[in-house]
Write an enzyme that holds these catalytic residues in place. Structure first.
Site, PDB file in Angstrom:
ATOM      1  N   ASP A 235      -8.045  23.497   0.438  1.00 39.72           N
ATOM      2  CA  ASP A 235      -7.216  24.696   0.348  1.00 39.72           C
ATOM      3  C   ASP A 235      -5.726  24.358   0.346  1.00 39.72           C
ATOM      4  O   ASP A 235      -5.224  23.785   1.310  1.00 39.72           O
ATOM      5  CB  ASP A 235      -7.547  25.609   1.534  1.00 39.72           C
ATOM      6  CG  ASP A 235      -7.058  27.029   1.340  1.00 39.72           C
ATOM      7  OD1 ASP A 235      -6.218  27.250   0.455  1.00 39.72           O
ATOM      8  OD2 ASP A 235      -7.507  27.914   2.080  1.00 39.72           O
ATOM      9  N   ASP A 236      -5.033  24.708  -0.735  1.00 40.25           N
ATOM     10  CA  ASP A 236      -3.572  24.583  -0.814  1.00 40.25           C
ATOM     11  C   ASP A 236      -3.103  23.137  -0.878  1.00 40.25           C
ATOM     12  O   ASP A 236      -2.068  22.787  -0.307  1.00 40.25           O
ATOM     13  CB  ASP A 236      -2.902  25.307   0.355  1.00 40.25           C
ATOM     14  CG  ASP A 236      -1.522  25.844  -0.012  1.00 40.25           C
ATOM     15  OD1 ASP A 236      -1.254  26.001  -1.211  1.00 40.25           O
ATOM     16  OD2 ASP A 236      -0.725  26.101   0.893  1.00 40.25           O
TER      17      ASP A 236
ATOM     18  N   CYS B 294      -5.634  31.926  -3.202  1.00 42.08           N
ATOM     19  CA  CYS B 294      -6.875  31.541  -2.517  1.00 42.08           C
ATOM     20  C   CYS B 294      -8.100  32.335  -2.984  1.00 42.08           C
ATOM     21  O   CYS B 294      -8.982  31.814  -3.647  1.00 42.08           O
ATOM     22  CB  CYS B 294      -6.674  31.710  -1.017  1.00 42.08           C
ATOM     23  SG  CYS B 294      -8.135  31.327  -0.041  1.00 42.08           S
TER      24      CYS B 294
ATOM     25  N   HIS C 217     -13.372  33.823   2.857  1.00 45.60           N
ATOM     26  CA  HIS C 217     -12.238  34.565   2.289  1.00 45.60           C
ATOM     27  C   HIS C 217     -12.591  35.285   0.991  1.00 45.60           C
ATOM     28  O   HIS C 217     -11.805  35.342   0.049  1.00 45.60           O
ATOM     29  CB  HIS C 217     -11.045  33.637   2.075  1.00 45.60           C
ATOM     30  CG  HIS C 217      -9.724  34.311   2.375  1.00 45.60           C
ATOM     31  ND1 HIS C 217      -8.537  33.937   1.789  1.00 45.60           N
ATOM     32  CD2 HIS C 217      -9.422  35.343   3.210  1.00 45.60           C
ATOM     33  CE1 HIS C 217      -7.553  34.694   2.241  1.00 45.60           C
ATOM     34  NE2 HIS C 217      -8.074  35.565   3.107  1.00 45.60           N
TER      35      HIS C 217
END
Length: 333
Positions: free
Chosen positions: A46-47, A84, A145
């Site tokens: 993530d990221d 995301c 998410h």
């Protein structure tokens, strides 16, 4: 900060690759199909900037990912949405984010607008749903998410087993920053992050891998092919890592982002990842040359980047744990 492209947020498989997997799974489900169904593992981070792992030019050691890259493929053309939830929705369904109901982040709901349902659309079928129907043991661990609070948790959208966070931002069981009230969900049952079931001193990247292997053991016991979706929270904010890992990198970034970005650029050319005719992109307008950064700020930036590097390093180590676990179980190939 150091050539960190936050718009390279979450890695996404292309629609074509998804359709190939779905077609393969559907075909293998037919009686008399002779080819053995392959096990499937998707690891998502993530990221993370695309140049933040060794096989794409980083100075951060990622030997386990580098080994997989050496014996596999590295994409040099790859795209995601830069956000995301939309990217995750595309990954898991093969649809564009708005088709999948996730035009923006989980929680962004727009009444009467199908593209902003803040959940996976009922009209979108997930990878797990297709593979489960094809006889796979489906499991996921980590950050979801994708509309858990609006009726689309992993256990409703095709995953037979799951250990997940509804959103993310949690790296330790006793974490007080940001998501201090976060809960874990084990196969749909709410658990406190410090539940003794998980031990009292876990780090997220290790926990997701540990439980991924537990679920694989269940699949093997049931003699089913498995699909594991392992979704790391790292290296997303808040930047947190085990102290020993951070210590490995403290001081290494005092050389400054000018030199580090030039070194990455040079390595990418040597690796054949980019055309040497392409110039190094200029520094962002709000980023001064390193020589103009005050000493106290240099130390602060070094600390931040050391934590970030530690998160990448720990994530890579967990990939090594997964690979070793697959080899020990005789299913790595």
């Amino acid at each position: 900060m150091f050539s960190h492209q936050s718009t390279a947020a979450v890695w996404r498989w292309s629609n074509l690759l998804f359709m190939v997997c779905v077609g393969l799974a559907a075909g293998l489900a037919k009686p008399g199909f002779a080819v053995e169904r392959p096990n499937i593992v998707i690891i998502l981070v993530d990221d993370m900037g695309w140049s933040d792992i060794g096989c794409y030019g980083s100075e951060i050691p990622t030997p386990h990912l580098d080994s997989l890259a050496k014996n596999g493929l590295r994409f040099t053309q790859f795209h995601n949405t830069g956000r995301c939830s939309p990217t995750r929705a595309s990954l898991i369904t093969g649809h564009y984010p708005h088709q999948a109901g996730m035009g923006h982040l989980d929680g962004t709901f727009v009444p009467n607008h199908p593209g902003y349902q803040a959940r996976i659309a009922d009209s979108s079928v997930t990878m797990a749903e297709v593979l489960k129907e094809a006889g796979y043991f489906t499991a996921m661990t980590g950050k979801w998410h994708l509309g858990q609070d609006r009726g689309t948790p992993p256990w409703v959208r095709g995953f037979a087993r799951s250990l997940n966070l509804a959103a993310g931002g949690v790296h330790f069981p006793n974490q007080t920053a940001w998501r201090k009230e976060a809960k874990l969900y084990l196969n749909g049952e709410e658990k406190a992050t410090d539940d003794p079931l998980f031990g009292n001193d876990w780090y997220g990247s290790d926990l997701w891998t540990e439980w991924g292997l537990k679920f694989i053991d269940e699949a093997l016991a049931e003699k089913k092919p498995f699909f594991l979706y392992l979704a790391h929270c790292a290296p997303h904010f808040p930047l947190m890592a085990p102290a020993a890992d951070i210590a490995k990198f403290r001081g290494q970034y005092l050389v400054g982002w000018d030199k580090l970005r030039e070194d990455r650029y040079r390595r990418q050319i040597e690796m054949g990842l980019i055309d040497p005719r392409w110039p190094l992109s200029p520094l962002a307008e709000n980023t001064p040359p390193w020589e103009k950064v005050p000493q106290v700020e240099r130390d602060r930036f070094d600390q931040i980047m050391a934590i970030y590097a530690a998160m990448i390093y720990a994530m890579d180590r967990s990939v090594g744990t997964l690979v070793d676990g697959l080899k020990q179980r005789g299913v790595f190939d």
